[in-house]
Design an enzyme around this catalytic site. Structure first.
Site, PDB file in Angstrom:
ATOM      1  CD  GLU A 180       4.037   2.337   5.082  1.00  0.00           C
ATOM      2  OE1 GLU A 180       3.151   2.846   5.793  1.00  0.00           O
ATOM      3  OE2 GLU A 180       4.302   1.113   5.093  1.00  0.00           O
ATOM      4  CB  THR A 202       0.283   0.370   8.268  1.00  0.00           C
ATOM      5  OG1 THR A 202       1.204   0.286   7.202  1.00  0.00           O
ATOM      6  CG2 THR A 202       0.110   1.820   8.674  1.00  0.00           C
ATOM      7  CG  HIS A 246       3.741   0.549   1.055  1.00  0.00           C
ATOM      8  ND1 HIS A 246       3.654  -0.607   0.305  1.00  0.00           N
ATOM      9  CD2 HIS A 246       3.059   0.310   2.195  1.00  0.00           C
ATOM     10  CE1 HIS A 246       2.954  -1.495   0.973  1.00  0.00           C
ATOM     11  NE2 HIS A 246       2.579  -0.970   2.124  1.00  0.00           N
ATOM     12  CG  ASP A 282       4.752   1.512   9.107  1.00  0.00           C
ATOM     13  OD1 ASP A 282       5.904   1.721   8.685  1.00  0.00           O
ATOM     14  OD2 ASP A 282       3.783   1.297   8.352  1.00  0.00           O
ATOM     15  CG  HIS A 283       5.865  -2.051   8.837  1.00  0.00           C
ATOM     16  ND1 HIS A 283       6.358  -2.052   7.546  1.00  0.00           N
ATOM     17  CD2 HIS A 283       4.618  -1.549   8.741  1.00  0.00           C
ATOM     18  CE1 HIS A 283       5.433  -1.609   6.721  1.00  0.00           C
ATOM     19  NE2 HIS A 283       4.371  -1.273   7.416  1.00  0.00           N
TER      20      HIS A 283
HETATM   21  C1  GP9 Z   1      -2.125   1.683   3.304  1.00  0.00           C
HETATM   22  C2  GP9 Z   1      -0.890   1.749   4.115  1.00  0.00           C
HETATM   23  C3  GP9 Z   1      -0.020   0.537   3.895  1.00  0.00           C
HETATM   24  O1  GP9 Z   1      -3.103   2.604   3.618  1.00  0.00           O
HETATM   25  O2  GP9 Z   1      -1.120   2.046   5.415  1.00  0.00           O
HETATM   26  O3  GP9 Z   1      -0.168  -0.447   4.821  1.00  0.00           O
HETATM   27  P1  GP9 Z   1       0.916  -1.615   4.988  1.00  0.00           P
HETATM   28  O4  GP9 Z   1       0.905  -2.409   3.720  1.00  0.00           O
HETATM   29  O5  GP9 Z   1       2.259  -0.990   5.206  1.00  0.00           O
HETATM   30  O6  GP9 Z   1       0.444  -2.361   6.154  1.00  0.00           O
HETATM   31 MN    MN Z   2       3.187   0.256   6.593  1.00  0.00          MN
END
Ligand code: GP9
Ligand code: MN
Length: 663
Positions: A253, A299, A417, A476-477
């Site tokens: 993440e 995500t 996160h 992811d980002h």
């Molecule tokens: C929550 C997680 C976070 O389930 O995937 O998503 P994001 O805020 O990074 O899009």
């Molecule tokens: Mn994410």
């Protein structure tokens, strides 16, 4: 003068000036709008005025004192819209759009971070409303109860509309086709203002729902023609190299590539990942120029792109707004072509990002969400389950799958996160010292994720699932938005220009193919859209039957133009960031030429075609091969009894919580 101030028109004038100052203040202080010329600055200054005249002008149609009441209500709505954008922008560097609002009760991807994004100094955004209320109350006796002459409000609203057309005309002089072509919400706010942006957004959304109705099967032909020219033939040595192997996809993440090999207080932040990247070259191939391509869907965009080789939408998340579309996602292909079982594991509620709906369209057989994990207080932080217990408790689940079929399992971590919260006992590196809390803690949760990964890879080896599996590790980002440029300048030792910020959108991508020696660190340019065709070819499935915007990373023909969702792009030689071109080797600005213009056009075209697929639901018209069965969403249920889990496996795995000694 005193009479004017306490008159209806006086009250209107004061309200208009206040919201004007407030908007301009927010533009300058809260948003990074990249104002590049005096002309743009003048537009920024005048743009709040048109919508202010129109909206506040409406109140003038009311009778007597009601004018003040209505005006305060409208004013408060405008303020609320502005302030919501301020809070949203602090994390997302972006503006709220209609789809984001309807996305989740968590307000897009803010959720538990909101408290961190609201500052006590924000009280300043209430002062003007208080002034208005006080003024209104003190003017009680003076206002007549009669209606104003109709002429007045009409003239005011008409001048607001006229002003808007002048504003738009000037904006189009500076940026032609602003409303037609733009992929970047920043531009619209810069040129037309935050309120007009919201109106634009609403119109866009109404338009998009009508697009599905109007689309027909000819539209997919246009896409196929474009993609058949782009297709990269598989690398013969690797085609089918991982056929029938288990696929383990590990999501890091919010992990940006700058963390790899980064040292903080003289210590490596992510020693385990560094080892996979640097020492262990016989296992993994690491792409150091791999970029995320996500937008507002975060995500969810990454998941969409990496399982469908489509781009995310310019606004909102297709996971939410296009969850009823037809998809031909990687899981569905794997199950139809090679009888795979498809699994997602994630320590959060199943409806976040609407996953429990869209996964059905992707053909995900099992979705192990928080219901499958021990979510006791000490195991949870921020958005959900901590990564170490998440990976630990995923072992019994994965070991309980049907052993006669290969699996494609996607493990989604969560602790790293925003706002990067971590319990003291989990923090094994001191925070950075920039004074920016999110940036400082970012390194601590990255370390925690690194340790979780080390534990997981150890467990996979222990379970005999390492050697013979295809393993993908990716992120992811970004985790640090360009709202933290000051702190990031300290971290990177360089000023964060728009170009530098775009460069920071690199995320790790590494892949281990069973029985094939890794290539160590490679410098090919690539993006998330390239993952599906790469995996299909490794499994011996030709990707050209399917609609894929990316190309196989291992193909000689792999295309190295990486498109960002806003139309920017990177290639090994040149890049475009916010409309400016750069030499990728020197980082110097360069003049536009025909070649650059062609790449720019191609990127635009590609994004537009991908949007057409999602907006028009075009995959319903595409038949990949004669055996293809459209995914039937009614075959999937994600309740808490999807498989029978062998309870004794928990004892086996939970009793072994520590890391394995070095071999
Ligand atoms: C929550 C997680 C976070 O389930 O995937 O998503 P994001 O805020 O990074 O899009
Ligand atoms: Mn994410």
């Amino acid at each position: 003068m005193r009479n004017f101030i306490s008159s209806k028109m006086g009250f209107f004038t004061i309200a208009a000036i206040l919201i004007w100052i407030k908007s301009y203040y927010v533009y300058l202080i809260e948003f990074n709008l990249y104002v590049q010329s005096l002309f743009q600055h003048v537009l920024l200054l005048i743009n709040p005025l048109s919508s202010t005249l129109v909206f506040l002008g409406i109140a003038l149609f009311a009778k007597g004192r009601r004018i003040g009441g209505y005006m305060i209500i409208i004013y408060s709505f405008m303020s609320l819209l502005l302030y919501s954008n301020v809070v949203f922008y602090r994390f997302n560097s972006d503006f709220i759009t209609l789809p984001v609002l309807t996305q989740t009760s968590n307000f897009g991807s803010l959720g538990s971070s909101i408290a961190d994004l609201v500052y006590w100094t924000d009280i300043i955004y209430l002062v003007d409303i208080i002034i208005l209320v006080v003024l209104f109350r003190s003017s009680k006796q003076i206002w007549s109860s009669a209606r104003m002459k109709m002429r007045q409000p009409i003239i005011i609203i008409a001048s607001g509309l006229l002003l808007f057309s002048i504003n738009l005309g000037l904006a189009e002089m500076d940026r032609p086709e602003l409303l037609k072509r733009t992929f970047d919400r920043n531009y619209i706010v810069k040129y037309l203002g935050a309120y007009n942006f919201t109106i634009y957004d609403i119109i866009q959304n109404v338009k998009s729902s009508s697009e599905r109705v109007l689309a027909d099967s000819n539209d997919i032909t246009e896409v196929k023609d474009y993609l058949s020219n782009k297709y990269a033939e598989p690398n013969e040595d690797l085609f089918g190299a991982a056929k029938g192997k288990n696929i383990i996809k590990i999501h890091l993440e919010s992990f940006q590539s700058f963390l790899i090999d980064y040292e903080l207080h003289g210590e490596e932040v992510t020693p385990f990942l560094n080892k996979l990247v640097n020492d262990n070259q016989q296992d993994f191939t690491y792409y150091k120029n791999f970029f995320h391509q996500t937008e507002q869907g975060k995500t969810a965009d990454a998941e969409l792109i990496m399982d469908n080789s489509l781009y995310g939408l310019p606004q909102g998340a297709a996971f939410v707004t296009k969850s009823n579309n037809t998809y031909q996602a990687l899981p569905a292909i794997l199950s139809q072509e090679q009888d795979y079982q498809n699994i997602v594991l994630h320590g959060d509620g199943k409806s976040f990002w609407n996953r429990d709906e869209i996964y059905k369209q992707f053909g995900i057989d099992y979705f192990f969400d928080e219901a499958y994990y021990n979510m006791s207080d000490d195991q949870v932080i921020g958005y959900g389950l901590k990564d170490k217990p998440f990976f630990k408790e995923s072992m019994p689940l994965i070991e309980s799958l049907d052993k006669d079929k290969p699996f494609y399992a996607h493990f989604m971590s969560l602790t790293h996160h925003h706002p990067y919260l971590i319990d003291e006992e989990d923090a094994t590196i001191e925070p950075a010292e920039t004074g920016d809390g999110s940036v400082d803690r970012y390194f601590q949760t990255a370390r925690y994720l690194d340790e979780s990964l080390e534990q997981f890879i150890g467990d996979l080896k222990e379970a005999d699932l390492y050697d013979d599996s295809l393993i993908v590790i990716y992120s992811d980002h970004y985790g640090i938005s360009d709202n933290h440029n000051r702190a990031m300048a300290e971290i990177t030792g360089e000023e964060i220009t728009p170009y530098k910020n775009a460069e920071l959108q690199r995320v790790p991508f590494m892949i281990k193919i069973p029985g094939v020696e890794g290539q160590g660190i490679v410098d090919d340019y690539a993006g998330q859209v390239d993952v599906v065709p790469t995996l299909l070819h490794l499994l011996g499935i030709r990707a050209d039957n399917y609609i894929n915007f990316g190309t196989d990373l291992f193909s000689e023909d792999h295309k190295e133009v990486v498109a960002f969702r806003n139309g920017d792009f990177f290639t090994p030689e040149v890049s475009m960031v916010r409309g400016t071109f750069y030499d990728e080797n020197t980082g110097e600005e360069i003049e536009i030429n025909d070649d650059l213009e062609n790449i720019q056009k191609q990127v635009q075209q590609e994004l537009e075609l991908s949007d057409k697929i999602l907006q028009g639901d075009l995959l319903r018209f595409h038949v990949p091969n004669e055996n293809w069965k459209p995914v039937d969403r009614t075959e999937y249920f994600y309740d808490s009894n999807q498989i029978e889990v062998d309870e004794s496996l928990y004892e086996k795995w939970l009793d072994r919580p520590t890391l394995y000694p070095e071999e």
